[in-house]
Scaffold this motif. Sequence first.
Motif, PDB file in Angstrom:
ATOM      1  N   TRP A 101       0.435  -1.492  -0.204  1.00 49.95           N
ATOM      2  CA  TRP A 101      -0.088  -0.006  -0.094  1.00 49.95           C
ATOM      3  C   TRP A 101       0.855   1.145  -0.034  1.00 49.95           C
ATOM      4  N   GLU A 102       2.023   1.567   0.742  1.00 47.70           N
ATOM      5  CA  GLU A 102       2.756   2.660   0.912  1.00 47.70           C
ATOM      6  C   GLU A 102       4.105   2.667  -0.445  1.00 47.70           C
ATOM      7  N   LEU A 103       3.186   2.212  -1.800  1.00 46.96           N
ATOM      8  CA  LEU A 103       3.775   2.547  -2.601  1.00 46.96           C
ATOM      9  C   LEU A 103       3.176   2.924  -3.669  1.00 46.96           C
ATOM     10  N   LEU A 104       1.582   2.541  -3.419  1.00 48.50           N
ATOM     11  CA  LEU A 104       0.805   3.104  -4.486  1.00 48.50           C
ATOM     12  C   LEU A 104       0.631   4.377  -3.221  1.00 48.50           C
ATOM     13  N   LEU A 105       1.099   4.840  -2.878  1.00 48.58           N
ATOM     14  CA  LEU A 105       0.806   5.861  -2.242  1.00 48.58           C
ATOM     15  C   LEU A 105       1.654   6.968  -2.934  1.00 48.58           C
ATOM     16  N   ALA A 106       3.527   6.098  -3.037  1.00 50.79           N
ATOM     17  CA  ALA A 106       4.136   6.807  -3.856  1.00 50.79           C
ATOM     18  C   ALA A 106       4.029   7.534  -5.091  1.00 50.79           C
ATOM     19  N   TYR A 107       3.459   6.351  -5.452  1.00 46.70           N
ATOM     20  CA  TYR A 107       3.142   6.700  -7.191  1.00 46.70           C
ATOM     21  C   TYR A 107       1.671   7.438  -7.109  1.00 46.70           C
TER      22      TYR A 107
END
Length: 142
Positions: A101-107
Amino acid sequence: VVCMYLIYPDVVRKMLQAFSCRDLGDGIVYLRADYDIECWTGDHLIYSLGVALPGLLIWGFGLPSFVAFYMWKYRERLHSEQMRMWFSFLYLGYKTKNYYWELLLAYRKVLFSMIGVFLVVLGKSVQALLGILFLLFCLYLN
């Protein structure tokens, strides 16, 4: 990994600013960050296409993609000592199945920065409205 993640939004924003240009009415397009630089000529063309674009692709999209792939590949070992040492700050706040999920937040940060940089010509109220709509869409997906 932590340091890269902390400077990630600022680096992406700076790379995006290389593509934010404005016509001041004289027929010449200038860089918004520095009106002494004429866009898409000479050094600006070399910098934007040779440094900013590859940097945006590698840093802005490639880094989170690489981390997401790595975490996906070793998702069964996320709680091992080595994985926790490198990546735990990205997934410990979430359920185990939502480690990504944190990587989706980066996008989302990259796309939100794009709204801020590229849609400046539409005015602040339109930017704010589009930003809110984008965040509502992200909330819907959540």
